[in-house]
Every structure is written in structure tokens, then in C-alpha cells.
Design a protein around this motif. Structure first.
Motif, PDB file in Angstrom:
ATOM      1  N   ILE A 216       0.859  -1.190   0.000  1.00  0.00           N
ATOM      2  CA  ILE A 216       0.000   0.000   0.000  1.00  0.00           C
ATOM      3  C   ILE A 216       0.894   1.239   0.000  1.00  0.00           C
ATOM      4  N   GLU A 217       0.884   1.968  -1.117  1.00  0.00           N
ATOM      5  CA  GLU A 217       1.775   3.111  -1.300  1.00  0.00           C
ATOM      6  C   GLU A 217       1.072   4.397  -0.876  1.00  0.00           C
ATOM      7  N   TYR A 218       1.719   5.223  -0.070  1.00  0.00           N
ATOM      8  CA  TYR A 218       1.123   6.486   0.382  1.00  0.00           C
ATOM      9  C   TYR A 218       1.755   7.667  -0.360  1.00  0.00           C
ATOM     10  N   VAL A 251       7.220   2.408   0.606  1.00  0.00           N
ATOM     11  CA  VAL A 251       7.794   3.747   0.775  1.00  0.00           C
ATOM     12  C   VAL A 251       8.343   4.242  -0.559  1.00  0.00           C
ATOM     13  N   ASP A 252       7.657   5.229  -1.161  1.00  0.00           N
ATOM     14  CA  ASP A 252       8.199   5.904  -2.341  1.00  0.00           C
ATOM     15  C   ASP A 252       8.932   7.127  -1.812  1.00  0.00           C
ATOM     16  N   LEU A 253      10.248   7.227  -2.057  1.00  0.00           N
ATOM     17  CA  LEU A 253      11.062   8.272  -1.431  1.00  0.00           C
ATOM     18  C   LEU A 253      10.553   9.675  -1.753  1.00  0.00           C
ATOM     19  N   GLY A 254       9.851   9.826  -2.890  1.00  0.00           N
ATOM     20  CA  GLY A 254       9.372  11.149  -3.297  1.00  0.00           C
ATOM     21  C   GLY A 254       8.047  11.538  -2.676  1.00  0.00           C
ATOM     22  N   HIS A 255       7.481  10.655  -1.894  1.00  0.00           N
ATOM     23  CA  HIS A 255       6.132  10.876  -1.346  1.00  0.00           C
ATOM     24  C   HIS A 255       6.177  11.342   0.105  1.00  0.00           C
ATOM     25  N   HIS A 256       6.994  12.342   0.371  1.00  0.00           N
ATOM     26  CA  HIS A 256       7.107  12.892   1.726  1.00  0.00           C
ATOM     27  C   HIS A 256       7.153  14.410   1.666  1.00  0.00           C
ATOM     28  N   PHE A 278      10.229  -0.538  -1.562  1.00  0.00           N
ATOM     29  CA  PHE A 278      10.579   0.838  -1.918  1.00  0.00           C
ATOM     30  C   PHE A 278      10.317   1.162  -3.367  1.00  0.00           C
ATOM     31  N   HIS A 279      10.022   2.405  -3.595  1.00  0.00           N
ATOM     32  CA  HIS A 279      10.130   3.034  -4.913  1.00  0.00           C
ATOM     33  C   HIS A 279      11.242   4.055  -4.762  1.00  0.00           C
ATOM     34  N   PHE A 280      12.410   3.706  -5.308  1.00  0.00           N
ATOM     35  CA  PHE A 280      13.564   4.593  -5.181  1.00  0.00           C
ATOM     36  C   PHE A 280      13.525   5.691  -6.242  1.00  0.00           C
ATOM     37  N   ILE A 324      12.634   0.828  -8.570  1.00  0.00           N
ATOM     38  CA  ILE A 324      12.847   2.229  -8.912  1.00  0.00           C
ATOM     39  C   ILE A 324      11.510   2.767  -9.423  1.00  0.00           C
ATOM     40  N   ASP A 325      11.211   4.015  -9.119  1.00  0.00           N
ATOM     41  CA  ASP A 325      10.036   4.678  -9.687  1.00  0.00           C
ATOM     42  C   ASP A 325      10.495   6.072 -10.084  1.00  0.00           C
ATOM     43  N   ALA A 326      10.773   6.247 -11.355  1.00  0.00           N
ATOM     44  CA  ALA A 326      11.332   7.521 -11.815  1.00  0.00           C
ATOM     45  C   ALA A 326      10.673   7.935 -13.120  1.00  0.00           C
TER      46      ALA A 326
HETATM   47 MN    MN Z   1       5.775   5.223  -6.704  1.00  0.00          MN
END
Ligand code: MN
Ligand code: LRH
Length: 426
Positions: A216-218, A251-256, A278-280, A324-326
Motif C-alpha cells: 500500500i503506497e502512500y 515507501v516511495d522516497l518522493g512521497h514525503h 521501496f520506490h527509489f 525504482i520509480d522515476a
Molecule cells: Mn511510486
């Protein structure tokens, strides 16, 4: 395009002696401090990061998209491009598909092509943030959280279809990211939206095969700009607990929001056995989805410090999903992904250098200076010879970007595919 083994060996010839000199020097100084260099090499060699199927072409923003030429126009060509990255880096041995952007036409053929390129199928991603042309209900006002039961049913059915597709490919996890939210105060009832989301996720969870995991991605905002139903790690964790033991937080690093302490979130989720993966990527402002380690490499290192500690001390947390999610608006997508893979490997290698026992002792002694010295000694170590050695030992190249350019991969892809092919995705 395929890169032959002989080409890889030829590419390494010119750099091998310089590499050996640097590797031997580093190994000597690390072994003197009691570091098990071989253990680190093995961990780097087995560390595989899934490449997002939606990030193999030129990305775009609402202000524009600049095509790159030679982009993969089919899932087959996407698997081939990931195969190119994997043959150079030996750390991209998996793909994460996004449905319906990448629905296979011929499952057997796509599985054989993936196996040929040593690519596994990692998490499959559902998409209830866009309306498909033949769709009955719109997701404009939400999907799993929508006040309309018909819309929720449609979104639930889509997620179940994604599980079926993943199951046929050998994937073992579903990633759910919801754009659901509001752009204006008063637009949504927060409690109703969350309750609908929980019940919808439970319905999907109960449809998952027994050996599958749900991630579950936030995300705090975008595409809506006042509230997002699954806005932060706490909400994702609550929903995961509401589903069951095979539901986890991604945890998607860009979602903070700016300056969020992500390494603390990672540590707590591992303690609770609820960190799924992770989505780095990296970012300076919002969900910029740019090259990993290009803006905040020290923050990535601190996250890997908590991951290394967690992997050593939290058996309650399952094996993690590394993805990775870029989105590539300026660079060659394949070069950008190679740079992200290198940044991830370097952060992991530096974190593996941390003497966790010495750090614990310094923490117990409240020797704050010593704590920082231990962390920064590892961070300041140039670990590139370790990452290169791991690649060499697994059949990769010493310098992937240099090899990519020497082989004129992009030029070759443009010759094969032309300049106007467009890859599905973001
Ligand atoms: Mn993502
Ligand atoms: C949302 C997100 C999510 C994907 C999408 C491609 O911002 O990070 O992981 O579905 O990007």
C-alpha cells in the motif's frame, strides 16, 4: 539489440588493471578494520532492483514532453531494454509492470523473453488514477474510496484483474497507489473515504493468492492538492493492519513532505514487520521522480543504515521489494536508470561498512560525536571499487555508462525503432 558476452569482456579490458589497483587498496584498508569485504561483495551481487515498465521512455510533465528516439513501443522491447541495463549492471534482474499500460499479448512469449534476459516479474501495479476509454465509471472523484459503490466495485475488479495478470507471469505482489483525494476543503468526508478504502482493500486482499503480498503506497498530495486518502505512512500502516498480515507499506522516497525523516519511518515499519518495499528516486521539492542519489545521497545512505540494521535485527519483517520509480524528462532513460542503480548500490555498500555494534555501543554511551564519526567514516568511504567488483564477478562491466556510450546503444535503438516510437507510461 542484445549485448554479447564477448563485447562485455572487451569493454572491461582497458579498465581492469586500474580497477584491481583501487579494489586491492580498498580491500586492504577495510580488512585491517575487520570489515568482511567478501560478504559485502556477495550482498551487492545478489541485490536486484526492479525496473519500472513505465519509465523506459521519455517522461513528461503537464508543461511538455521531449521524446528521446528509439523508445520501446511494446512490452517486448521494454523487456529487451531492461535486459540491456541488466547485462551491463547485473543488478536490474526484475521488472515491475503497470496495468493497463503493459498488459502482455502473449504470456508464454513474454515469460520466455524475460527468462532469456534473466528478468523476473516483481510487483504488478494497478491503475485507478486514469479512466480507460472503454470504462463505464469514471475515477475523477476517486476509486476505492469513491462514494459510489459502482465505482468502487469497478476499481476492485480492476485490482483483481491485475492480480490475475501478475499471477500468470509469476509475480508475487500487488502495489496499490491511489490518487484518491480532494482539491478543496469540504469536497470529501475523510471518514467515509477512508472506510470505503479499507473495505475495498480488504475485498482485494482476500482475493490475493495465499503466497502474495499487498503493498500500500502512500503520498501526501498530487494529483489533488488539499487532501489525499492514503496521505502518509501511518494511514498506509493502518490500512495494511486492517487487511491482514500479508499487507505492507510501500515507501516511495518522493512521497514525503519536505524534511520528513524517512529513515525513521523505515526503521519503525521494519520494527513492526510492516515494511513491504521501496520506490527509489530522488527529489528536491515534490514528487520529482528524478535520479536516485542526485539530490540527497546522504539521506539515502541513512535510510540504508536503518535497512541494514533492520535486516540484521528484524526477522519479523519479510524480504523487501526493491523497485525504482522515476520519470526521465531530460536524460536518456536507460542512462538515468543505470545511474540510479549505481547510487542505490553505493548507498547500500556504504551502509554495510557501518560497524553496527560500535554504533550501538556509542548510542548506549550517549557518545554523540562518536555516533556521527562511525556513520560518516562509512559514508566518506569511496565504495565504488566494491560495486565494480560485484559487477565484474557477476559478468557485468566496470563502468556501465561508459560501456553504454561506447556501444552506442541509443543510436542502435534509434536505427532499429526510429525516432518517433513512444513508450507507454508516465
Ligand atoms: Mn511510486
Ligand atoms: C505515484 C507513483 C505510483 C505509480 C506512479 C507511476 O506518484 O509513485 O507508484 O503508480 O507513480
Amino acid at each position: 539489440m542484445k549485448i554479447q558476452k564477448q563485447q562485455l569482456e572487451d569493454l572491461n579490458k582497458s579498465g581492469i588493471s586500474d580497477h584491481k589497483t583501487k579494489f586491492d587498496f580498498l580491500t586492504q584498508s577495510l580488512s585491517k578494520d575487520g570489515t568482511d569485504v567478501e560478504n559485502i561483495i556477495n550482498k551487492l551481487a545478489e541485490f536486484q532492483v526492479a525496473i519500472p515498465s513505465w519509465a523506459l521512455g521519455a517522461g513528461g510533465t503537464r508543461f511538455g514532453r521531449f521524446s528521446y528516439g528509439g523508445e520501446p513501443a511494446s512490452l517486448e522491447q521494454k523487456i529487451e531494454d531492461i535486459g540491456l541495463i541488466h547485462s551491463l549492471t547485473q543488478t536490474a534482474g526484475a521488472v515491475s509492470l503497470h496495468i493497463p499500460w503493459d498488459v502482455p499479448n502473449d504470456y508464454q512469449a513474454i515469460k520466455e523473453l524475460a527468462a532469456l534476459n534473466k528478468i523476473k516479474f516483481d510487483a504488478v501495479n494497478s491503475n485507478t488514477f486514469q479512466d480507460q476509454k472503454d470504462q463505464k465509471e469514471t475515477y475523477k472523484y476517486g476509486s476505492l474510496s469513491n462514494t459510489s459503490a459502482a465505482v468502487r466495485e469497478q476499481a476492485i475488479a480492476h485490482n483483481k484483474e491485475v492480480i490475475e495478470i501478475g499471477n500468470k507471469l509469476g509475480s508475487k505482489s500487488l502495489t496499490v497507489w491511489l490518487a484518491d483525494g480532494a482539491s478543496f476543503p469540504g469536497q470529501n468526508n475523510f471518514q467515509t473515504a477512508l472506510t470505503h478504502t479499507q473495505n475495498s482493500l480488504i475485498d482485494i486482499y482476500e482475493d490475493m493468492p495465499a503466497d502474495w503480498k499487498m503493498f500500500i503506497e502512500y503520498k501526501p498530495y498530487e494529483p489533488y492538492f488539499y487532501s489525499t486518502v492514503i496521505q502518509d505512512w501511518g494511514t498506509s500502516l493502518m490500512l495494511a493492519n486492517g487487511c491482514g498480515e500479508r499487507a505492507y507499506t510501500l515507501v516511495d522516497l518522493g512521497h514525503h513532505l519536505p524534511n520528513t525523516n524517512i529513515e525513521q519511518i523505515v526503521s519503525i515499519l521494519m520494527l513492526k514487520g510492516k515494511l513491504g518495499g521501496f520506490h527509489f528516486n530522488d527529489s528536491k521539492y515534490g514528487d520529482d521522480d528524478i535520479t536516485v542519489g542526485s539530490i540527497k545521497p546522504y539521506a539515502l545512505f541513512l535510510i540504508f543504515n536503518e535497512l541494514v540494521y533492520g535486516m540484521q535485527n528484524n526477522p519479523q519483517n519479510p524480504e523487501l521489494g526493491w523497485m525504482i520509480d522515476a520519470s526521465h524528462n531530460l536524460k536518456d532513460p536507460l542512462e538515468d536508470l543505470i545511474q540510479s542503480l549505481e547510487a542505490i548500490q553505493e548507498a547500500y555498500a556504504k551502509a554495510l561498512l557501518i560497524d553496527q555494534n560500535a554504533l550501538r555501543a556509542a548510542q548506549e554511551a550517549h557518545d554523540v560525536t562518536r555516533c556521527q564519526e562511525i556513520l560518516q567514516e562509512a559514508y566518506r568511504t569511496d565504495v565504488r571499487p566494491l560495486v565494480r567488483e560485484a559487477r565484474l564477478q557477476t559478468g557485468g562491466v566496470i563502468n556501465p555508462i561508459a560501456a553504454y556510450r561506447k556501444l552506442e546503444v541509443r543510436e542502435q535503438l534509434i536505427k532499429e525503432r526510429g525516432k518517433n516510437t513512444i513508450a507507454t507510461g508516465l
